[in-house]
Design an enzyme around this catalytic site. Sequence first.
Site, short mmCIF file in Angstrom:
data_model
loop_
_atom_site.label_atom_id
_atom_site.label_comp_id
_atom_site.label_asym_id
_atom_site.label_seq_id
_atom_site.Cartn_x
_atom_site.Cartn_y
_atom_site.Cartn_z
N TYR A 3 -5.08 -4.24 -7.60
CA TYR A 3 -5.94 -3.87 -6.28
C TYR A 3 -5.24 -2.74 -5.45
CZ TYR A 3 -5.01 -4.50 -1.10
OH TYR A 3 -5.28 -4.52 0.49
N GLU A 43 0.71 -1.53 0.11
CA GLU A 43 0.76 -2.18 -2.40
C GLU A 43 1.03 -0.26 -2.30
OE1 GLU A 43 1.89 -5.28 -3.19
OE2 GLU A 43 -0.03 -4.52 -4.29
N SER A 85 -3.21 0.64 2.34
CA SER A 85 -1.98 -0.51 2.22
C SER A 85 -0.65 -0.38 2.10
CB SER A 85 -2.64 -1.06 0.89
OG SER A 85 -1.79 -2.23 0.98
#
Length: 325
Positions: free
Chosen positions: A149, A127, A125
């Site tokens: 996460y 992220e 990801s």
Amino acid sequence: MGKRTALITGITGQDGSYLAEHLLAQGYRVVGMTRRTSTEVHERIEHLVDRIEIVSGDLLDQSSMTTLIGDVEPDEVYNLAAQSFVPTSWNQPVLTGEFTALGVTRVLEAIRHVSRKIRFYQASSSEMFGKVQETPQREQTPFYPRSPYGVAKVYGHWITVNYRESYDIFAVSGILFNHESERRGKEFVTRKISDGVARIKLGLSNELRLGNLDARRDWGFAGDYVRAMWLMLQHDEPDDYVIATGRTHTVREFCRLAFAVAGLDYERYVVEDARFMRPAEVDLLIGDASKAKAVLGWEPQTGFEELVRTMVEADLKRLRSFAGV
Ligand code: NAP
Ligand code: GDD
């Protein structure tokens, strides 16, 4: 060559449903792993149940993963299952680590024991870039995750690279930027907005409460992104790729466009609410997918305006038939 078999973890999620459609269209036998629940509601794959096989397993349970991969004998495994909602990762950081980080190792361990010839895709990801160290972000950009996460995904990325280098497994990490659709979960901001617009338009609600309107994301269409996952596993060499549109927009811009699709002015309805702010924010994401274009021939086909319009129109249609308005 006979029919190839693909195993998808997370088949009930947004990406799982689009990936299953894509693989069926390529002639694959598609097997989807789901975890046991007391009710069997898999709305995103209801239209596919006659064409796919569903097997039971859980990323938290090593033996279920090893047995399942041994039984299914897949040629390709797509590991999409994860606790994927960023705010939940602050409330459930340990569980997020178990699913989203260690879950990857469990799948890789199962592959190592069953057959190192199985190709493996890990759903990494953007992220991971978090507090970005470079703009736009590319494969070489250092990671600086800003949520439990994001931290878990960094672990998942590096364990994938490590199994590739340690055991010569064809394991790839796709670093995907945000991708959306009418099948997106309603807790994510784009779907929360498209659903909110439809509710307001149909008189079912009179405001939409959101958090940080200035956050910027590189938003693409999920249907385009699952094609990239598949292309990564068809290449001669395993490698990692950034998948993105190369454009960035604020949440505010998403709101303005989405409300305009319904002929509304977002400023009259959107309320900033501190409850939706995050302890640490990712302010800006914009990806450079030139490697994926050069090596895989991948490019996104759906633009931002089209994505927003499609999502709002789908929610209007769904709510109209549901509410009989
Ligand atoms: P999603 O809609 O939230 O789907 C997540 C899937 O994981 C669901 O099928 C869920 O099953 C399953 N799952 C969760 N915990 C599990 C467990 N312990 N065992 C087995 N299955 C489990 O996510 P998505 O948007 O499709 O994203 C797919 C993957 O890509 C995720 O790993 C996500 O982190 C990653 N990713 C997404 C984006 C994006 O913008 N969408 C961007 C980059 C990376 P249930 O139905 O049972 O809950
Ligand atoms: N969810 C949500 N709800 N987000 C809001 C809201 C709100 O009410 N108001 C503003 N936002 C902002 C968030 O603060 C964030 O900056 C941005 O909207 C996007 O939030 P999400 O849609 O929840 O997605 P995300 O970027 O945190 O995470 C998604 O993309 C990642 C890839 O970058 C998820 O799909 C992750 O699983 C994925 O890895």
